[in-house]
Each structure stands twice: as C-alpha cells, then as structure tokens.
Design a protein around this motif. Structure first.
Motif, PDB file in Angstrom:
ATOM      1  N   LEU A   1       0.819  -1.218   0.000  1.00  0.00           N
ATOM      2  CA  LEU A   1       0.000   0.000   0.000  1.00  0.00           C
ATOM      3  C   LEU A   1       0.851   1.265   0.000  1.00  0.00           C
ATOM      4  O   LEU A   1       0.335   2.358   0.151  1.00  0.00           O
TER       5      LEU A   1
ATOM      6  N   LEU B   1      -8.021  -2.226   0.493  1.00  0.00           N
ATOM      7  CA  LEU B   1      -8.566  -1.639   1.723  1.00  0.00           C
ATOM      8  C   LEU B   1      -9.969  -2.122   2.043  1.00  0.00           C
ATOM      9  O   LEU B   1     -10.502  -1.860   3.089  1.00  0.00           O
ATOM     10  N   PHE B   2     -10.600  -2.827   1.118  1.00  0.00           N
ATOM     11  CA  PHE B   2     -11.991  -3.178   1.366  1.00  0.00           C
ATOM     12  C   PHE B   2     -12.316  -4.615   0.957  1.00  0.00           C
ATOM     13  O   PHE B   2     -13.274  -4.865   0.248  1.00  0.00           O
TER      14      PHE B   2
ATOM     15  N   TRP C   1     -15.854  -3.757   5.001  1.00  0.00           N
ATOM     16  CA  TRP C   1     -15.345  -2.416   5.263  1.00  0.00           C
ATOM     17  C   TRP C   1     -14.870  -2.257   6.701  1.00  0.00           C
ATOM     18  O   TRP C   1     -15.142  -3.070   7.550  1.00  0.00           O
ATOM     19  N   GLY C   2     -14.202  -1.151   6.912  1.00  0.00           N
ATOM     20  CA  GLY C   2     -13.859  -0.764   8.268  1.00  0.00           C
ATOM     21  C   GLY C   2     -12.642  -1.486   8.818  1.00  0.00           C
ATOM     22  O   GLY C   2     -12.413  -1.496  10.016  1.00  0.00           O
TER      23      GLY C   2
ATOM     24  N   ARG D   1       1.880  -0.513   4.716  1.00  0.00           N
ATOM     25  CA  ARG D   1       2.206   0.883   4.406  1.00  0.00           C
ATOM     26  C   ARG D   1       3.690   1.183   4.646  1.00  0.00           C
ATOM     27  O   ARG D   1       4.129   2.308   4.471  1.00  0.00           O
TER      28      ARG D   1
ATOM     29  N   GLU E   1       1.831  10.513   0.387  1.00  0.00           N
ATOM     30  CA  GLU E   1       2.941   9.825   1.051  1.00  0.00           C
ATOM     31  C   GLU E   1       3.835  10.769   1.865  1.00  0.00           C
ATOM     32  O   GLU E   1       4.660  10.317   2.634  1.00  0.00           O
TER      33      GLU E   1
ATOM     34  N   PRO F   1      -7.687   4.794  -3.059  1.00  0.00           N
ATOM     35  CA  PRO F   1      -8.303   4.668  -1.729  1.00  0.00           C
ATOM     36  C   PRO F   1      -7.499   5.317  -0.607  1.00  0.00           C
ATOM     37  O   PRO F   1      -8.087   5.787   0.366  1.00  0.00           O
ATOM     38  N   LEU F   2      -6.179   5.385  -0.758  1.00  0.00           N
ATOM     39  CA  LEU F   2      -5.372   5.833   0.374  1.00  0.00           C
ATOM     40  C   LEU F   2      -5.694   7.268   0.790  1.00  0.00           C
ATOM     41  O   LEU F   2      -5.840   7.561   1.969  1.00  0.00           O
TER      42      LEU F   2
ATOM     43  N   ASN G   1      -8.922   7.375   2.513  1.00  0.00           N
ATOM     44  CA  ASN G   1      -8.793   6.696   3.794  1.00  0.00           C
ATOM     45  C   ASN G   1      -8.157   7.602   4.852  1.00  0.00           C
ATOM     46  O   ASN G   1      -8.503   7.542   6.027  1.00  0.00           O
TER      47      ASN G   1
ATOM     48  N   ARG H   1     -17.234   4.702   3.459  1.00  0.00           N
ATOM     49  CA  ARG H   1     -17.016   3.352   3.982  1.00  0.00           C
ATOM     50  C   ARG H   1     -15.532   3.070   4.157  1.00  0.00           C
ATOM     51  O   ARG H   1     -15.130   2.327   5.032  1.00  0.00           O
ATOM     52  N   LEU H   2     -14.714   3.682   3.299  1.00  0.00           N
ATOM     53  CA  LEU H   2     -13.264   3.573   3.474  1.00  0.00           C
ATOM     54  C   LEU H   2     -12.830   4.282   4.743  1.00  0.00           C
ATOM     55  O   LEU H   2     -11.813   3.962   5.338  1.00  0.00           O
ATOM     56  N   ASN H   3     -13.609   5.269   5.137  1.00  0.00           N
ATOM     57  CA  ASN H   3     -13.184   6.169   6.202  1.00  0.00           C
ATOM     58  C   ASN H   3     -14.438   6.679   6.925  1.00  0.00           C
ATOM     59  O   ASN H   3     -15.064   7.635   6.501  1.00  0.00           O
ATOM     60  N   ARG H   4     -14.769   6.032   8.012  1.00  0.00           N
ATOM     61  CA  ARG H   4     -16.032   6.344   8.694  1.00  0.00           C
ATOM     62  C   ARG H   4     -16.065   7.747   9.272  1.00  0.00           C
ATOM     63  O   ARG H   4     -17.120   8.320   9.471  1.00  0.00           O
TER      64      ARG H   4
END
Lengths: 117, 219
Positions: A36, A88-89, A99-100, A107, B126, B151-152, B155, B184-187
């Motif tokens: 990632l 990520l999902f 999710w979550g 990383r 990054e 996504p990062l 996120n 959903r990636l990040n609540r």
C-alpha cells in the motif's frame, strides 16, 4: 513519480550507515515496501540507477521486497486480502465484513539491509 | 559485509513534519493540506474561503505548483498572503519545502494555513507536511470511482469536498456512489457537497473549518 524523492532519502541514509562503519563500496541495498506504499518497483529501480550514476554508489544493486498487506477486521480477525485492487476493502474471511478494516502491515517503506565493503 | 539496518526511508521527512506540527501547535495554527487531481478546484475553494472568512480568521496559503505562480496570484488577489513553491516538475510538496516557505510568514499572526499541494492523487499522500488534516477534493466532472481507484487519500483525509455540484445535471457522476465508497473507506470522513462557482453548500465547509479551528486555538 515520487520515487526520485524516495531514492534521494534512501541514498542519504545509506551514506550515513556507511560512514558510521567506515565502509566505502556499496554492493547491495535492500528495501522493503508495503503493497500500500504506492511504490512502483520499476520507477524505484530507474531512479536508483539514475541517481547513483557517476557517483560513489554506481554499480550497486537495489533489491526490492514487497511486504504483503495484512488487514484487521473489527471482528478481531487478521487476514491477507486476495485481490490487489481491493486492498482496503476486502471481505473478512471470518465474518464477511467488507469495510472498516485497519491496515496492520502494508504501508511500510524501509531500508532493511545493506551489503558493503 | 552485511549490515541489517531497518530505517524508515522517509524518516527525515517524518521528523521534520513532526517539528512543523509542534510549531503549529505552539502558534495555535490550523494547518490543512489540500489534495486533489488537477482541476478539481483547490484554488477556487481557497479563493472563496479566503474571501468569505477574511473577517473571522487570519489565513495564508502555501501554493505548490509544477510551474507558474498563476494560483498564487489568484490567491493573493483575495488579500491573503500567499507563498509560491515551484516544484520544477516534482509531483508533491514535502516538509522541507513547507519549512522553507514558513520563513515568509509571521506565524504569530496566523490562524489558518492552507497548503495547496500539487495536483496529484498519489504522491502527495505519502509526504507528511505537518498538517492537522488532509482535505481531499473531488469534482463531479471526474469519475465517481476516484475513491475506489485512489483509496489511500480518501482513507487518510479528514474531509472530502465534492466540488462543482452545480454541474450534476449535465454529467454522469453518481454522487451517492462516490460518497458511499469514500465514507465506507473512512467512517470519520466529513463530506461537503459544494459549488465554488455558485457558492452552494460552502457554509457546511465553513462550519467544519470553524469547529476545527476552535480545537487549535491557543488560550
């Protein structure tokens, strides 16, 4: 595209480590990067070659190792997502939640090992 | 000779970013790092924000661009102080560039510092610039699958500003799909649907800014 900056930082770490041990000739540098970490291996190798050309580290070899992604689901299970595009999902094998998740590994970007003389 | 090392390659940047974060805390400055693809509307959002909130906050901008100072001039036209960093082709800003730019500001006279990163959804994510929050921008003229593709950023961001919503009737952007994916990636992600052209929805972004700034205020 940011690989040039990364390799520049990498080379200054290598310089420091060699100076500490009074070593001159760099043979191998090994870098571990999480899946990632947004690293393109070809771009890293190209940057390494370009930035060492004509300098004291010319001819050294850059080895890249990918650290697999491990996600932790809110149910407590840790797992490797299978699909690269769904890092990520991915669905949790224990409870099915998609999710979550939190990223446990994947990383990282670190200098792991140097060979020099 | 084999030498095991284990050092974070970006440690110099991370350390410097940590120093900047302490500096921002000491001066009670809210620092926000704006990240988006080119053309999503980072500069337009800043132009609006700097004008609309100029009576409330003392604000300044660090502008990152590959070339030209066009954006810095647009920002400066609002009366806010702007410092331009030309990365000369570099794809992101880093903590050392921010530190150098800070020399142009009097930090004791600043409430909010905006860092307008280079238009790019990958590399800027990054490099920690010492900011309190990363703010992701996305415009409805782009693909609604950007959160899925990158996504990062979504996120790690604290807020997502969805810009150009006045154009929704004319484009195929699926607003609920984009926000659904991102949240959903990040609540914890705050989402603002805005149009910097018409001003629609900007008050929600301003309310968030006020609340965020209040948490940084020095007593």
């Amino acid at each position: 595209m940011h690989e040039i900056s990364i390799v520049t930082s990498l080379l200054s770490l290598v310089e420091e480590e060699l100076a500490k041990r009074q070593l001159q000739k760099l043979l191998v540098v090994r870098v571990r990067h999480g899946a990632l970490a947004n690293i393109v291996p070809d771009a890293m190798s190209f940057a390494f070659e370009a930035l060492t050309l004509g300098g004291p580290f010319e001819g050294a070899r850059l080895e890249l190792e990918e650290e697999p992604v491990v996600l932790r689901c809110s149910c407590g299970a840790s797992f490797n997502p299978e699909q690269k595009r769904e890092l990520l999902f991915a669905p949790c094998p224990a409870c099915g939640a998609t999710w979550g998740h939190t990223v446990e590994t994947g990383r990282e970007l670190y200098l792991q090992h140097i060979e020099a003389e | 000779m084999e030498i095991p090392v284990i050092r974070n390659i970006l440690e110099a940047n991370s350390n410097l970013a940590g120093d900047l974060r302490m500096l921002f805390i000491r001066h009670g400055i809210l620092a926000l790092n704006l990240i988006s693809s080119p053309g999503a509307g980072k500069t337009s959002l800043l132009e609006r924000t700097l004008k609309d909130l100029q009576a409330e906050f003392r604000m300044a901008v660090i502008e990152g661009d590959l070339q030209t100072d066009n954006d810095a001039r647009r920002v400066a036209a609002t009366g806010a102080k702007a410092v331009q960093i030309n990365t000369e082709g570099g794809c992101h800003l880093d903590a050392a560039m921010i530190r150098a730019a800070l020399a142009h500001f009097d930090l004791s006279e600043l409430d909010v510092l905006f860092i307008e990163n280079v238009g790019n959804l990958v590399c800027p994510v990054e490099f920690d610039c010492g900011e309190d929050d990363k703010i992701a921008l996305l415009s409805v003229t782009e693909g609604d699958d950007k959160p899925e593709k990158y996504p990062l950023l979504f996120n790690l961001a604290s807020a997502l500003v969805l810009n150009k919503v006045d154009l929704l009737p004319y484009v195929d952007f699926n607003l609920s799909q984009a926000t659904h994916f991102a949240t959903r990636l990040n609540r914890g992600l705050a989402v603002f649907e805005v149009s910097c052209r018409t001003g629609q929805g900007l008050h929600t972004w301003y309310d968030w800014l006020r609340a965020r700034r209040a948490t940084k205020k020095t007593t």
